[in-house]
Scaffold this active site. Structure first.
Site, PDB file in Angstrom:
ATOM      1  N   HIS A 247      42.169  29.104  49.315  1.00  0.00           N
ATOM      2  CA  HIS A 247      40.614  28.321  49.262  1.00  0.00           C
ATOM      3  C   HIS A 247      40.539  27.321  49.519  1.00  0.00           C
ATOM      4  O   HIS A 247      40.906  26.120  49.301  1.00  0.00           O
ATOM      5  CB  HIS A 247      40.002  29.319  48.136  1.00  0.00           C
ATOM      6  CG  HIS A 247      40.356  31.202  47.691  1.00  0.00           C
ATOM      7  ND1 HIS A 247      40.235  31.776  49.021  1.00  0.00           N
ATOM      8  CD2 HIS A 247      41.325  31.886  46.890  1.00  0.00           C
ATOM      9  CE1 HIS A 247      40.191  33.003  47.783  1.00  0.00           C
ATOM     10  NE2 HIS A 247      41.005  32.975  47.227  1.00  0.00           N
TER      11      HIS A 247
ATOM     12  N   CYS B  47      42.074  33.538  41.042  1.00  0.00           N
ATOM     13  CA  CYS B  47      42.529  32.245  41.419  1.00  0.00           C
ATOM     14  C   CYS B  47      41.171  31.483  41.646  1.00  0.00           C
ATOM     15  O   CYS B  47      41.559  29.656  41.217  1.00  0.00           O
ATOM     16  CB  CYS B  47      42.829  32.308  42.655  1.00  0.00           C
ATOM     17  SG  CYS B  47      41.901  33.742  44.174  1.00  0.00           S
TER      18      CYS B  47
HETATM   19  N1  LIG Z   1      46.136  38.164  46.031  1.00  0.00           N
HETATM   20  C1  LIG Z   1      45.357  36.632  45.107  1.00  0.00           C
HETATM   21  O1  LIG Z   1      44.964  36.092  46.026  1.00  0.00           O
HETATM   22  C2  LIG Z   1      45.406  36.651  44.164  1.00  0.00           C
HETATM   23  C3  LIG Z   1      44.675  36.123  42.663  1.00  0.00           C
HETATM   24  C4  LIG Z   1      44.826  35.989  42.223  1.00  0.00           C
HETATM   25  C5  LIG Z   1      44.697  37.140  40.600  1.00  0.00           C
HETATM   26  N2  LIG Z   1      44.493  38.089  42.451  1.00  0.00           N
HETATM   27  C6  LIG Z   1      44.542  39.889  41.175  1.00  0.00           C
HETATM   28  O2  LIG Z   1      45.525  40.051  40.851  1.00  0.00           O
HETATM   29  C7  LIG Z   1      45.432  41.332  40.674  1.00  0.00           C
HETATM   30  C8  LIG Z   1      46.771  41.997  41.882  1.00  0.00           C
HETATM   31  O3  LIG Z   1      46.292  41.698  43.565  1.00  0.00           O
HETATM   32  P1  LIG Z   1      47.448  41.220  44.404  1.00  0.00           P
HETATM   33  O4  LIG Z   1      46.665  40.674  44.972  1.00  0.00           O
HETATM   34  O5  LIG Z   1      48.600  41.017  43.660  1.00  0.00           O
HETATM   35  O6  LIG Z   1      47.045  42.500  44.669  1.00  0.00           O
HETATM   36  P2  LIG Z   1      48.622  43.830  45.823  1.00  0.00           P
HETATM   37  O7  LIG Z   1      47.422  44.749  46.451  1.00  0.00           O
HETATM   38  O8  LIG Z   1      49.223  42.662  46.713  1.00  0.00           O
HETATM   39  O9  LIG Z   1      49.495  44.554  45.020  1.00  0.00           O
HETATM   40  C9  LIG Z   1      49.031  45.222  44.217  1.00  0.00           C
HETATM   41  C10 LIG Z   1      50.829  46.262  43.821  1.00  0.00           C
HETATM   42  O10 LIG Z   1      50.206  47.230  42.776  1.00  0.00           O
HETATM   43  C11 LIG Z   1      50.661  48.252  43.265  1.00  0.00           C
HETATM   44  N3  LIG Z   1      49.798  49.600  42.780  1.00  0.00           N
HETATM   45  C12 LIG Z   1      48.490  49.998  43.047  1.00  0.00           C
HETATM   46  N4  LIG Z   1      47.647  50.930  42.793  1.00  0.00           N
HETATM   47  C13 LIG Z   1      48.723  50.897  41.495  1.00  0.00           C
HETATM   48  C14 LIG Z   1      48.973  51.546  39.862  1.00  0.00           C
HETATM   49  N5  LIG Z   1      47.840  52.737  39.771  1.00  0.00           N
HETATM   50  N6  LIG Z   1      50.109  51.520  39.412  1.00  0.00           N
HETATM   51  C15 LIG Z   1      51.342  50.764  39.517  1.00  0.00           C
HETATM   52  N7  LIG Z   1      51.325  50.047  40.742  1.00  0.00           N
HETATM   53  C16 LIG Z   1      50.262  49.611  41.611  1.00  0.00           C
HETATM   54  C17 LIG Z   1      50.878  48.550  44.390  1.00  0.00           C
HETATM   55  O11 LIG Z   1      51.869  48.830  44.714  1.00  0.00           O
HETATM   56  C18 LIG Z   1      50.837  46.632  44.676  1.00  0.00           C
HETATM   57  O12 LIG Z   1      52.370  46.924  45.092  1.00  0.00           O
HETATM   58  C19 LIG Z   1      44.037  41.843  41.037  1.00  0.00           C
HETATM   59  O13 LIG Z   1      43.158  42.130  39.604  1.00  0.00           O
HETATM   60  C20 LIG Z   1      43.827  40.862  42.163  1.00  0.00           C
HETATM   61  O14 LIG Z   1      42.184  40.517  41.735  1.00  0.00           O
HETATM   62  C21 LIG Z   1      44.862  38.181  43.263  1.00  0.00           C
END
Ligand SMILES: NC(=O)c1ccc[n+]([C@@H]2O[C@H](COP(=O)([O-])OP(=O)(O)OC[C@H]3O[C@@H](n4cnc5c(N)ncnc54)[C@H](O)[C@@H]3O)[C@@H](O)[C@H]2O)c1
Ligand SMILES: NC(=O)c1ccc[n+]([C@@H]2O[C@H](COP(=O)([O-])OP(=O)(O)OC[C@H]3O[C@@H](n4cnc5c(N)ncnc54)[C@H](O)[C@@H]3O)[C@@H](O)[C@H]2O)c1
Ligand SMILES: NC(=O)c1ccc[n+]([C@@H]2O[C@H](COP(=O)([O-])OP(=O)(O)OC[C@H]3O[C@@H](n4cnc5c(N)ncnc54)[C@H](O)[C@@H]3O)[C@@H](O)[C@H]2O)c1
Ligand SMILES: NC(=O)c1ccc[n+]([C@@H]2O[C@H](COP(=O)([O-])OP(=O)(O)OC[C@H]3O[C@@H](n4cnc5c(N)ncnc54)[C@H](O)[C@@H]3O)[C@@H](O)[C@H]2O)c1
Lengths: 335, 335, 335, 335
Positions: free
Chosen positions: B221, B141
């Site tokens: 942010h 992000c």
């Molecule tokens: N949240 C943010 O602000 C944001 C912004 C941009 C990018 N990201 C990136 O996006 C990615 C996901 O982040 P998020 O915030 O959505 O995370 P999150 O924790 O909200 O969601 C992750 C999901 O993956 C599932 N999960 C966990 N282990 C797993 C596995 N082994 N196999 C399949 N599913 C599994 C969890 O149950 C959960 O539903 C990360 O790489 C993060 O850095 C996050």
């Protein structure tokens, strides 16, 4: 030699700390403090043995509430050699006439404009300027924190340009009215902010720009600094220079946040858990592509307290040499 | 023409938004989502009609909990043309072998390293690079937010140097475990931080340094940007340039905080109250002493969503021209 | 049949939601909204197609700011069959004369006293009382939340005594001025608080005491309820009863906080992420030593919205039967 | 008479406070503290002159980090008459064998179960029970706070039933990892919670039910109490009774929140800003419809500290009379 008689007008976050710090010195004493409302802070002041004054028309209210008010703010000014005005920003200005009429010297805080006193003060940077003056303004917590790092760097290496992001606590810990609860507030939105340039009220030649935000935290401000210096130097040189400053403290040993700095201040026995020094994260001091970067935490409630003591000493000409006053203040406070 | 079959592995903050955004497009569809635990998000996914997959050894647990699991992640990958991996940062890496074995294309998010995919993606800056590729990483992000302003400025005026302070929300709104409750956390303490330089994974020639802190807020942010440009220009020029970018929105009309940006997103009817665009405070855009300054808010939960849609389109070669994909994605999402 | 003409005076947190909910109904429509300042909310209202009115002396300011103001609040009242007054608590009272002069019906919100309207309203508990009335007050979010659980329990089992602790969010999400940032504020300190007893404005025979605190959170209120019932029943009986209430939703599937309830509301596609129902944690419903205990979350911003729609319907006599109005409102809103 | 040799195992929030409180007494002394990691707290302990011990396999690490470790936890136990175990909840249990082997008495904190020590302790309520015992558990901050008000009420008027809502700070001030940042967490969701019933480990006959939530605050817990008493009494009677308790402090003089209680503790010069007494809002003490209501704040970090000192005195039989030990502890601490 008799002690200099100091009065505190406005016994809040800053005022109560200045009162206690003055009491720790051997060349000055508190002859009274003024408080507008009979709240717990007034009761504690009374219990500590301070004479409690108040606005002329509230003397009776104070007595009725159980605090034997010693008189009005005017009465207090008449007893004092110097008044430290710690009323809320903007209020202090209205007291100038009162101080002039009483023929008493006065110190204002950073919430007032430079023009009110005509002299802005930071102990390290311009002690001599305040010698014998009637009116002085101790600059704000943010400006004090900036002066303490910029001044020695400028003396040693010359400061070409400062860019600082000020991440400010939105409310003091005992202020339960002010938010935000969950937001970031860029403030002011128009750039650059006025905060950095206030450094020029003490060091007019410094080229500085700043941006500022208000945050959902009460503990400390944090500054992110970027500086271009005139002369070449390494991050080790800067650390060595900072290590010599009595009002800069290195933060290390796993401390990763403002919350842990506040815990440290409690652990080392500081009254009220105050951290009077700039808190510079040692590992953050970096020279990168010829520019200096570092983080520092500023405990807004207490950082200006030693400076107020030094300002009194300069204005009353108790000590001509700034370095000696600083050393004396530090020693008495245990800094 | 049949729609591209998209699977979502990891249905959390990012995953559920990508699923909904893909569903809004006419050239792609969701064939399944994978969730590790049968919590409310899994129930909602099922209620929305998505096929719910899970880890191979949890299929029965999922069924027992009341969700008729469609099969394992492997089963899901076998059905898909492309998997969007939205598992937590660091977890996605472990899934690469699975995707390779299934012979399915995959997108990772910013929590994984550039090297994993070999191609980092921002729709505006390097759409063409992703054309036909098997593996792509949509940058974080913060990096997405930086690319969206740096890229057009670099194209138009040349970017000599970027200095950015990243003030990060510490936890997403539904994350109740993570603090701090009342502190500022410089993070990383060693400077400069890795955040800014991640921009180089897309625009290797950009000279950028960054500092970052974590804050007690969940909403957005905020970036404070300072930029030196190659060619002369005014703040009006920059505003005109930003006004032309479809994924930059000016913040004005008295909006002074991230909280009010989130309110605006709800007011204009955005699903989940998402703000997909960079939120640039219009009044903050300033040219001062030859350097550009401005504030922008980044809605971490949603800013990368349109980029994921564009990445799918590039990788599946549904559209060769980045500008056309961006326009198509925007239109479908109502951006 | 022509639709009932509804005007909204005060287009803030509550006002904008009532406007949107009315728009969703087939028997009423919004003919205008009044807003005092030309901020982003006013622009969005205009963009949505609402006629924007303002205070008589600000019509020009509004136009100057770029919003073609349709006229004054008086002009708006003249066009309407009924005004929903959603101005800040205490302000609404001053508008009564205006509404009387215009000969228009009016609804006030919970920030005003019962006496102002003479009739306090909750759809489930006393719909019939509002039939044809000129003035009605929809009770506050906390009182609405209490009525929705107390009324059916009282009907079914008789309520002997209610003790409730109201843990209140201190500020709405877009309010960045109000604290506290880090404190608990018992409020009022004198017990019992006035909150619980407001239930008596609708059900005068209920014996209820309450205590209330204000917290550093913006999302929802939480109520801890303790109730003594007249007739014996089990926790299962209470759950069955609650399950039948259309405006009570059980919280389960691993949702452990107000933050996750708000996430759920977004996940199920609610406009603005609103949760119109009482959010009762299913597992918390317990009969212990003959007393009923449970937790419920109350989304302060939205819980009174369906009640406002029903109040309009009752006052305009569009529907004589409360249950039918509730069903109609729910269906139109997707509740 | 030689002083009792006290060792502290686990020098965190509780441990460091117990160490300082013991040092203030004339009949006991600290012979060492044990710390697992060489962080700033370990450095401060060393600077204060405490012998720093650590886990057997970390002695070298400690030395390498610059702290001359005095030896292992086993070495420390061998030197001591009694160990106060202040390791994190659940960890203390594992140390029992070590203490038994060393033949040293031990105190655990509220994070451990009653069964571990077989005797739970509150100075006012059951001092005599701990006389000469080898193992004692000082109950948690919440239970201590409850015992201090329930015990005297029970002695004087008989307590028929207690209903309490515990509004808990989610993290201590220096804990930056734990949230929530913006939410209310009913915890446990299943009612009634285990917190209230822990009072029975000291006063088994008390009929008490509790509900608990975790909040986004670090300063204090707040309890809302509702009590039915056996004998008739007025709110003034209760206030008179509380006024006689040395570890109950009335909160008045305009203090409306936990933040201002913490400010008061700093203002009156308490070390670390600690508030060792229950903070009962005087105006909240109310007898309503025959039931007693009041609010109290509990400073979780410090409320159990005087109790630990008393527990040492009882276990070491330094004083047979609980009231005398309490008076001695209070005087030495300045309470
Ligand atoms: N949240 C943010 O602000 C944001 C912004 C941009 C990018 N990201 C990136 O996006 C990615 C996901 O982040 P998020 O915030 O959505 O995370 P999150 O924790 O909200 O969601 C992750 C999901 O993956 C599932 N999960 C966990 N282990 C797993 C596995 N082994 N196999 C399949 N599913 C599994 C969890 O149950 C959960 O539903 C990360 O790489 C993060 O850095 C996050
Ligand atoms: N709090 C900080 O972080 C901080 C840091 C550095 C400088 N300052 C500056 O110090 C000054 C005082 O700030 P503060 O934070 O201590 O304020 P405060 O609100 O904590 O205290 C102000 C005190 O002045 C009293 N007061 C109000 N009106 C008065 C009047 N007319 N006459 C006498 N007393 C009056 C109030 O009762 C209160 O006790 C301001 O100029 C402020 O900008 C504050
Ligand atoms: N916010 C809640 O959680 C909540 C919940 C239930 C009931 N209520 C009640 O609803 C009412 C409105 O509260 P709110 O939270 O929506 O307030 P708000 O501050 O969000 O909105 C009030 C609106 O009224 C406008 N306004 C102010 N003065 C006005 C005037 N003189 N004439 C016309 N408009 C004026 C303001 O500009 C603003 O748009 C209050 O009675 C409140 O107690 C609020
Ligand atoms: N913090 C409170 O508010 C509070 C209040 C009352 C009671 N308690 C109870 O007091 C106990 C201590 O809690 P705390 O808040 O002081 O914890 P803490 O985390 O602040 O401190 C625990 C200390 O123990 C050390 N430690 C960890 N593992 C250890 C081990 N195996 N051996 C020796 N030392 C080890 C840690 O380094 C740390 O210094 C717990 O039982 C807790 O439930 C805490």
């Amino acid at each position: 030699m008799s002690k200099v008689k100091v009065a505190i007008n406005g016994y809040g976050t800053i005022g109560k700390r200045v009162a206690d710090a003055v009491t720790m010195q051997d060349d000055m004493e508190i002859i009274g403090i003024a408080k507008t409302r009979p709240n717990y802070e007034a009761f504690v002041a009374h219990d500590k043995g301070y004479n409690v004054y108040t606005l002329a028309d509230r003397v009776d209210d104070m007595k009725k509430a159980g605090i034997p008010a010693a008189g009005s703010v005017e009465d207090m000014a008449a007893e004092a050699d110097i008044v430290v005005d710690c009323t809320p920003g903007g209020v202090g200005e209205k007291n100038k006439a009162l101080y002039e009429k009483a023929g008493v010297k006065a110190i204002w805080q950073g919430g007032e404009d430079h023009e009110l006193a005509g002299c802005s003060f930071n102990a390290e940077a311009n002690y001599a300027e305040a010698l014998g003056r009637d009116f002085v303004r101790v600059v704000s917590c943010n400006t004090t924190g900036l002066c303490r790092v910029i001044y020695p760097l400028d003396q040693e290496y010359g400061v070409k340009k400062v860019r600082v992001t000020l991440m400010r606590r939105s409310a003091d810990p005992n202020d339960i009215k002010t938010g935000p609860i969950n937001a970031i507030i860029p403030n002011p939105i128009k750039l650059p902010s006025h905060h950095g340039p206030d450094v020029k009220s003490i060091m007019p030649h410094i080229n500085i720009t700043s941006t500022a935000v208000k945050l959902s935290t009460t503990l400390m401000h944090v500054h992110t600094l970027n500086m271009e210096l005139e002369k070449d130097c390494t991050s080790e040189d800067v650390k060595d220079l900072f290590a010599k400053q009595s009002r800069i403290r290195f933060i290390e040993q796993g401390i990763s946040s403002t919350a842990e700095i506040m815990e440290l201040a409690k652990d080392i026995g500081r009254p009220r858990g105050d951290m009077w020094e700039n808190s510079v994260w040692k590992d953050s001091v970096t020279m990168y592509e010829g520019e200096l970067y570092f983080f520092q935490g500023i405990h807004q409630e207490s950082i200006v307290i030693p400076e107020n003591v030094d300002a009194i000493r300069a204005m009353m000409e108790l000590e001509k040499d700034g370095a000696k006053s600083i050393a004396k203040t530090n020693k008495a406070m245990g800094l």
